[in-house]
Design an enzyme around this catalytic site. Structure first.
Site, PDB file in Angstrom:
ATOM      1  N   GLU A   1       0.826  -1.207   0.000  1.00 17.46           N
ATOM      2  CA  GLU A   1       0.000   0.000   0.000  1.00 17.46           C
ATOM      3  C   GLU A   1       0.861   1.258   0.000  1.00 17.46           C
ATOM      4  O   GLU A   1       0.619   2.192  -0.774  1.00 17.46           O
ATOM      5  CB  GLU A   1      -0.919   0.002   1.222  1.00 17.46           C
TER       6      GLU A   1
ATOM      7  N   ASP B   1       1.018   4.043  -3.036  1.00 20.49           N
ATOM      8  CA  ASP B   1       0.651   5.441  -2.793  1.00 20.49           C
ATOM      9  C   ASP B   1       1.767   6.398  -3.188  1.00 20.49           C
ATOM     10  O   ASP B   1       1.544   7.391  -3.894  1.00 20.49           O
ATOM     11  CB  ASP B   1       0.314   5.643  -1.310  1.00 20.49           C
TER      12      ASP B   1
ATOM     13  N   SER C   1      -7.364   2.175  -3.799  1.00 16.88           N
ATOM     14  CA  SER C   1      -6.144   2.734  -3.218  1.00 16.88           C
ATOM     15  C   SER C   1      -5.100   3.001  -4.289  1.00 16.88           C
ATOM     16  O   SER C   1      -4.056   3.564  -3.993  1.00 16.88           O
ATOM     17  CB  SER C   1      -5.570   1.819  -2.141  1.00 16.88           C
TER      18      SER C   1
END
Length: 609
Positions: free
Chosen positions: A299, A303, A516
């Site tokens: 993650e 990002d 995400s």
């Protein structure tokens, strides 16, 4: 250094009586039904420490909200006149009577006023105390609860009380009744295991009228890079001009670490102009950023590589906040902090100069967060918007469901003990003061069925949605009647690609996706729009939604409308993506070229189209 209050708490935990306190009569402040999917394991250890947060009322919040909407409304003369940290704090400070009443109560347990940890505005008081003392103060019993599916464990109660006279002086006390797990995007990222479409090598480009030069390389269909996104969303060769003042950030929780080696490998392969670039790391609440490759967070890498890659060379920051479930409920582990989001909010609100764009890819089911606490968190986010920060959240990867089973077959129930069948909105995406991002996939773009979307059961529909959302609800008719709150804040607001993103993580190069991926993509684009405005001496965009819904009504081709497909869940097909706004993809995906022209035009008063 231990405070006197903490010392008293240790004495209580050890069975030594504290100084005699005032004999207040308590009344239940908040009570929730035992949460679905959680099992009460055992009483919490008496010496287990918790960071108790006491929220005092913010009597002038409605004034802050009015300021927020005026300075975020592109038709208002105050558009862009963001408030300072001090101005915001003056509007959310509690009454002195509330401060005095709470201080007097805490003093009865040995906590002197000057020893208390307070937020800058004084609207939060924080105490680190053992469970035994918390149980005495709140007339409750804490237990270790375990989430059956994930194994996560928390120390919580289902009810707590306060002295009756304090009910008007205290909005909320946590951690008590919140069972949110703040999923680290297992809820909002998916490995790209769906079958990629075969690329027609005889067709080197795909004609997309809204794209840069009207086309996208065919290799981007099921295989995305920053170059693909720059083509698809009409960014082209735009280069930031205000790197001296503009900033962008991503948040990291749950031991998700952003790896610098992965970042460099990503840039070397997909963004060679950014080779040897880096980002700052800010450590909050004992956060860390382990750089061993086996600790790299998928993650966090996703990002940073896309939000910072699209906005390069804009200065970038990764916030790593400590504290994460699961808490291991044994007799040795006597301290845990599994509400890291509150720690990040406390930090960023105290920052006199926060980044203009912040992207977050974490969230949970709205119903797992008590209304009182969700309201306070949402108000914290409003404070950031009033200060000129664009707050972006992924909308979730469970369609209209809760993510506890296959979206196509899951059964969704309320968490209020009635077990009513309902769609399950996500939080903080459902907060009206944030911009929620749904997901598309493939080129030409289609609805990605995982895209979280729906209607809040906590927050009413904000004024900026009063045209787009009722139109959708009217066309929906009786479909799903009773399964959603038609008068609630609807989300997402916009969307972006959410699958088949190439990243580096742990030294490996592979595909990944989810909302995400969509959120940092939108974050990077918003940062470029902020750059364009700041380069012209204009203020940053700040809270985006009033502008988004105005543009959606007046210049709809500034977004690429996604029509068809749905966000299935709860055993249904979910909501359908329709012409204009819908609770699957919002107004659609961004056309940077169009948005750029709007952002640097006559945006301070009436639009000049």
């Amino acid at each position: 250094m231990k405070s006197f209050g903490l010392f008293v708490g240790l004495l209580v935990a050890a069975g030594v009586a504290a100084a005699p306190g005032k004999d207040y009569e308590h009344k239940v402040k908040e009570s929730v039904a035992p949460p679905r999917g959680w099992t009460k394991v055992k009483p919490a250890p008496a010496d287990h420490f918790i960071d108790l947060r006491i929220g005092l009322p913010q009597p002038k919040f409605h004034e802050l909200e009015q300021h927020l909407y005026e300075i975020s409304d592109p038709f208002h003369e105050r558009y862009g006149a963001h408030l300072s940290k001090e101005e915001v704090e003056a509007l959310i400070a509690p009454h002195e009577e509330s401060v005095s009443a709470v201080d007097e109560w805490l003093a009865s347990y040995g906590f002197a006023s000057h020893e208390l940890s307070r937020s800058s505005a004084g609207d939060w008081v924080k105490l680190r105390i053992p469970v035994s003392l918390a149980e005495e103060m709140l007339k409750t019993e804490y237990h270790v609860w375990q989430h059956e599916e994930s194994g996560d464990a928390v120390v919580r109660t289902t009810s707590y009380s306060l002295p009756e006279h304090l009910h008007v002086h205290i909005d909320v006390v946590q951690p008590t009744t919140t069972f949110a797990r703040m999923r680290g995007m297992k809820a909002t990222y998916h490995y790209a295991d769906e079958e990629a479409r075969v690329v027609n090598i005889a067709q080197p480009t795909i004609p997309i009228p809204s794209a840069y030069n009207g086309q996208v390389n065919s290799s981007c269909n099921g295989s995305l890079t920053p170059t693909c996104l720059r083509e698809l969303y009409n960014i082209g060769d735009y280069t930031p001009q205000a790197a001296d003042v503009n900033k962008i950030a991503c948040t990291g929780y749950l031991e998700q670490y952003a790896n610098f080696e992965d970042f460099n490998d990503f840039n070397a392969k997909y963004l060679p102009e950014a080779i040897n670039s880096t980002f700052d790391v800010i450590y909050i609440n004992n956060g860390s950023n382990d750089q061993s490759l086996d600790a790299a967070g998928v993650e966090a890498d996703l990002d940073t590589q896309y939000a910072f890659g699209l906005s390069y060379p804009t200065p970038a920051t990764f916030y790593t906040t400590g504290g994460s479930p699961p808490f291991i409920p044994d007799d040795i582990t006597t301290s845990d902090s599994n509400e890291p989001y509150a720690d990040w909010l406390s930090y960023i609100l105290n920052d006199p100069n926060p980044p203009q764009t912040i992207s977050t890819s974490y969230g949970d089911d709205e119903q797992t967060v008590p209304y009182s606490y969700a309201t306070r968190v949402c108000r914290e986010l409003a404070q950031l918007g009033a200060r000129g920060v664009s707050i972006i959240f992924s909308s979730g990867d469970n369609g209209v469901g809760d993510g506890d089973s296959d979206p196509a077959t899951q059964e969704c129930y309320t968490n209020n003990g009635l077990n009513e069948t309902k769609f399950v909105p996500a939080f903080p995406a459902s907060c009206p003061y944030v911009t929620a991002v749904g997901a598309t996939w493939y080129i030409p773009e289609e609805t990605y069925f995982i895209s979280g979307g729906g209607f809040s059961n906590y927050f009413s529909r904000p004024l900026y949605q009063d045209i787009a959302v009722p139109h959708y609800v009217k066309n929906l008719g009786n479909t799903y009647e009773g399964l959603y709150n038609a008068s609630g804040r609807a989300y997402p607001d916009v969307a972006a690609q959410g699958q088949f993103f190439w990243i580096f993580s742990g030294g490996e190069n592979f595909l990944i996706g989810g909302t995400s991926a969509a959120a940092p993509t939108v974050g990077g684009i918003v940062s470029l729009l902020n750059d364009a405005r700041l380069a012209k001496g204009l203020p940053a965009l700040g809270f985006l939604n009033p502008l988004i819904y105005a543009i959606g009504a007046i210049v709809p081709d500034a977004f690429n409308d996604i029509v068809g497909g749905s966000n299935r869940g709860c055993g249904t097909e979910g909501f359908t993506a329709e012409v204009g706004w819908d609770p699957v993809t919002g107004f659609g995906t961004p056309n940077f070229g169009k948005l750029h022209d709007i952002a640097v035009g006559n945006i301070g008063g009436l639009f000049d189209f």
